[in-house]
Design a protein around this motif. Structure first.
Motif, PDB file in Angstrom:
ATOM      1  N   ASP A  80      83.322   2.925   5.161  1.00  0.00           N
ATOM      2  CA  ASP A  80      81.849   2.949   5.126  1.00  0.00           C
ATOM      3  C   ASP A  80      81.262   3.799   6.252  1.00  0.00           C
ATOM      4  O   ASP A  80      80.049   3.846   6.430  1.00  0.00           O
ATOM      5  CB  ASP A  80      81.240   1.542   5.079  1.00  0.00           C
ATOM      6  CG  ASP A  80      81.542   0.691   6.300  1.00  0.00           C
ATOM      7  OD1 ASP A  80      81.779   1.252   7.385  1.00  0.00           O
ATOM      8  OD2 ASP A  80      81.541  -0.546   6.161  1.00  0.00           O
ATOM      9  N   TRP A  83      78.871   8.951   4.914  1.00  0.00           N
ATOM     10  CA  TRP A  83      77.402   8.831   4.812  1.00  0.00           C
ATOM     11  C   TRP A  83      76.924   8.392   3.438  1.00  0.00           C
ATOM     12  O   TRP A  83      75.800   7.923   3.283  1.00  0.00           O
ATOM     13  CB  TRP A  83      76.732  10.145   5.217  1.00  0.00           C
ATOM     14  CG  TRP A  83      76.770  11.248   4.199  1.00  0.00           C
ATOM     15  CD1 TRP A  83      75.877  11.467   3.189  1.00  0.00           C
ATOM     16  CD2 TRP A  83      77.744  12.284   4.078  1.00  0.00           C
ATOM     17  NE1 TRP A  83      76.230  12.563   2.449  1.00  0.00           N
ATOM     18  CE2 TRP A  83      77.375  13.097   2.973  1.00  0.00           C
ATOM     19  CE3 TRP A  83      78.892  12.620   4.796  1.00  0.00           C
ATOM     20  CZ2 TRP A  83      78.115  14.210   2.579  1.00  0.00           C
ATOM     21  CZ3 TRP A  83      79.623  13.724   4.401  1.00  0.00           C
ATOM     22  CH2 TRP A  83      79.237  14.494   3.313  1.00  0.00           C
ATOM     23  N   ARG A  86      77.634   2.753   1.522  1.00  0.00           N
ATOM     24  CA  ARG A  86      76.857   1.737   2.240  1.00  0.00           C
ATOM     25  C   ARG A  86      77.723   0.569   2.682  1.00  0.00           C
ATOM     26  O   ARG A  86      77.512  -0.037   3.723  1.00  0.00           O
ATOM     27  CB  ARG A  86      75.724   1.233   1.344  1.00  0.00           C
ATOM     28  CG  ARG A  86      74.726   0.357   2.077  1.00  0.00           C
ATOM     29  CD  ARG A  86      73.457   0.169   1.249  1.00  0.00           C
ATOM     30  NE  ARG A  86      72.426  -0.472   2.032  1.00  0.00           N
ATOM     31  CZ  ARG A  86      71.954  -1.695   1.791  1.00  0.00           C
ATOM     32  NH1 ARG A  86      72.419  -2.398   0.772  1.00  0.00           N
ATOM     33  NH2 ARG A  86      71.016  -2.217   2.553  1.00  0.00           N
ATOM     34  N   ASP A  87      78.710   0.221   1.859  1.00  0.00           N
ATOM     35  CA  ASP A  87      79.548  -0.936   2.176  1.00  0.00           C
ATOM     36  C   ASP A  87      80.909  -0.747   1.521  1.00  0.00           C
ATOM     37  O   ASP A  87      81.024  -0.135   0.464  1.00  0.00           O
ATOM     38  CB  ASP A  87      78.881  -2.214   1.658  1.00  0.00           C
ATOM     39  CG  ASP A  87      79.613  -3.464   2.101  1.00  0.00           C
ATOM     40  OD1 ASP A  87      79.894  -3.583   3.304  1.00  0.00           O
ATOM     41  OD2 ASP A  87      79.939  -4.308   1.254  1.00  0.00           O
ATOM     42  N   GLU A 104      77.984   2.516  -3.057  1.00  0.00           N
ATOM     43  CA  GLU A 104      77.471   3.797  -2.589  1.00  0.00           C
ATOM     44  C   GLU A 104      75.966   3.705  -2.292  1.00  0.00           C
ATOM     45  O   GLU A 104      75.260   2.875  -2.846  1.00  0.00           O
ATOM     46  CB  GLU A 104      77.724   4.875  -3.643  1.00  0.00           C
ATOM     47  CG  GLU A 104      79.200   5.183  -3.832  1.00  0.00           C
ATOM     48  CD  GLU A 104      79.450   6.214  -4.911  1.00  0.00           C
ATOM     49  OE1 GLU A 104      80.423   6.955  -4.789  1.00  0.00           O
ATOM     50  OE2 GLU A 104      78.659   6.263  -5.889  1.00  0.00           O
ATOM     51  N   ARG A 105      75.528   4.581  -1.411  1.00  0.00           N
ATOM     52  CA  ARG A 105      74.094   4.653  -1.105  1.00  0.00           C
ATOM     53  C   ARG A 105      73.362   5.293  -2.282  1.00  0.00           C
ATOM     54  O   ARG A 105      73.863   6.238  -2.896  1.00  0.00           O
ATOM     55  CB  ARG A 105      73.861   5.465   0.173  1.00  0.00           C
ATOM     56  CG  ARG A 105      74.488   4.810   1.401  1.00  0.00           C
ATOM     57  CD  ARG A 105      74.096   5.513   2.690  1.00  0.00           C
ATOM     58  NE  ARG A 105      74.699   4.840   3.824  1.00  0.00           N
ATOM     59  CZ  ARG A 105      74.214   3.742   4.399  1.00  0.00           C
ATOM     60  NH1 ARG A 105      73.086   3.221   3.950  1.00  0.00           N
ATOM     61  NH2 ARG A 105      74.826   3.192   5.424  1.00  0.00           N
ATOM     62  N   ASP A 121      68.097   6.886   1.626  1.00  0.00           N
ATOM     63  CA  ASP A 121      68.317   5.626   0.896  1.00  0.00           C
ATOM     64  C   ASP A 121      67.496   4.527   1.533  1.00  0.00           C
ATOM     65  O   ASP A 121      66.656   4.774   2.413  1.00  0.00           O
ATOM     66  CB  ASP A 121      69.814   5.280   0.865  1.00  0.00           C
ATOM     67  CG  ASP A 121      70.289   4.629   2.157  1.00  0.00           C
ATOM     68  OD1 ASP A 121      69.724   4.913   3.246  1.00  0.00           O
ATOM     69  OD2 ASP A 121      71.220   3.814   2.108  1.00  0.00           O
ATOM     70  N   ASP A 123      68.164   2.332   3.645  1.00  0.00           N
ATOM     71  CA  ASP A 123      68.393   2.119   5.072  1.00  0.00           C
ATOM     72  C   ASP A 123      67.870   3.268   5.918  1.00  0.00           C
ATOM     73  O   ASP A 123      68.020   3.263   7.146  1.00  0.00           O
ATOM     74  CB  ASP A 123      69.888   1.930   5.353  1.00  0.00           C
ATOM     75  CG  ASP A 123      70.455   0.703   4.654  1.00  0.00           C
ATOM     76  OD1 ASP A 123      69.769  -0.336   4.656  1.00  0.00           O
ATOM     77  OD2 ASP A 123      71.566   0.783   4.101  1.00  0.00           O
ATOM     78  N   LYS A 155      70.291   8.711  10.576  1.00  0.00           N
ATOM     79  CA  LYS A 155      69.371   7.605  10.261  1.00  0.00           C
ATOM     80  C   LYS A 155      67.995   7.915  10.825  1.00  0.00           C
ATOM     81  O   LYS A 155      67.862   8.338  11.975  1.00  0.00           O
ATOM     82  CB  LYS A 155      69.893   6.286  10.846  1.00  0.00           C
ATOM     83  CG  LYS A 155      69.022   5.081  10.518  1.00  0.00           C
ATOM     84  CD  LYS A 155      69.635   3.796  11.058  1.00  0.00           C
ATOM     85  CE  LYS A 155      68.708   2.600  10.846  1.00  0.00           C
ATOM     86  NZ  LYS A 155      68.418   2.329   9.440  1.00  0.00           N
TER      87      LYS A 155
END
Length: 247
Positions: A80, A83, A86-87, A104-105, A121, A123, A155
């Motif tokens: 993860d 990029w 996501r998890d 996935e994002r 995304d 986040d 981010k």
């Protein structure tokens, strides 16, 4: 004296034989454990954008490794770290399989970033950079540019942009097509629909209900027969929607 020695020997031999048997059993069990729980396959689930081979490479897991020697939390952190992921979750399936399940994002919002547009995304992670708005039919944040152009995997930290991301994330996915542009305000959120109509949504309460109302208004062709004459819609109070016409 000889009699005592013979007695001691008779007592020692059972212990020696027991130790030999124990060592042999441990060795046999170790060989069985190593052979039975050797990884024969590693599979990836949940990916549609990131190539499975790339995820396997990031994981570092190879067939032939012992199933229980796989450091699950470290593998998840490596995967993860991509990029677009996501998890990640590592699942050991006894006796000889490992599954890497990823989430996935997903693209949520597009915004100006230098001379390009950044897709982010929920986040606030930049997952794609495009040249034109038409490359990604997503809600567009029409506010100021970011202070520094985003790079992949970066981010967002600007609070106003994060606020827009949170607002967009509260809109059900099947209704996001209604918001071509999003504009944050002090007293109201404003969106511009796909046909260019300005819509005021108030402070953000009951946004889903207001968008359902907007969708029904758009479906009522008689209401917006001359949409070019509409100055704006005010749905701040969904019980009393206002259509303001140009005069």
């Amino acid at each position: 004296m000889d009699s005592n020695r013979k007695k001691r020997r008779r007592r020692i031999w059972p212990v020696v034989l027991l130790l030999i048997a124990a060592v042999a059993a441990v060795r046999l069990f170790s060989d069985y454990f190593a052979e039975t729980f050797t990884i024969h396959s590693v599979t990836v689930e949940g990916n549609s954008v990131v190539d499975g081979e790339e995820i396997l490479k990031l994981s570092g897991i190879r067939p032939g490794t012992n199933l229980f020697s796989v450091p699950a939390s470290r593998v998840e952190s490596r995967v993860d770290g991509h990029w677009l992921i996501r998890d990640a979750m590592v699942i050991r399936q006894i006796p000889d399989q490992v599954i890497i399940r990823v989430t996935e994002r997903r693209p949520l919002l597009i915004l100006s970033s230098g001379d390009r547009f950044a897709v982010v995304d929920q986040d606030g992670i930049c997952i794609e950079l495009v040249r034109k708005l038409s490359d990604r039919p997503l809600p567009y944040y029409s506010g100021r540019n970011l202070d520094t152009p985003l790079t992949l995997g970066q981010k967002i930290v600007e609070e106003e942009v994060l606020r827009v991301i949170r607002f967009t994330g509260e809109i059900p996915e099947h209704l996001r097509y209604l918001a071509r542009e999003i504009e944050p305000g002090i007293r109201t959120w404003t969106i511009y629909s796909v046909n260019g109509i300005k819509v005021k949504l108030g402070l953000g309460e009951n946004t889903e209900d207001k968008l359902y109302l907007l969708e029904s208004i758009f479906n009522e062709t008689a209401i917006l027969e001359n949409s070019g004459d509409v100055s704006y819609l005010d749905l701040s109070d969904p019980e009393r929607p206002v259509i303001k016409y140009e005069y």
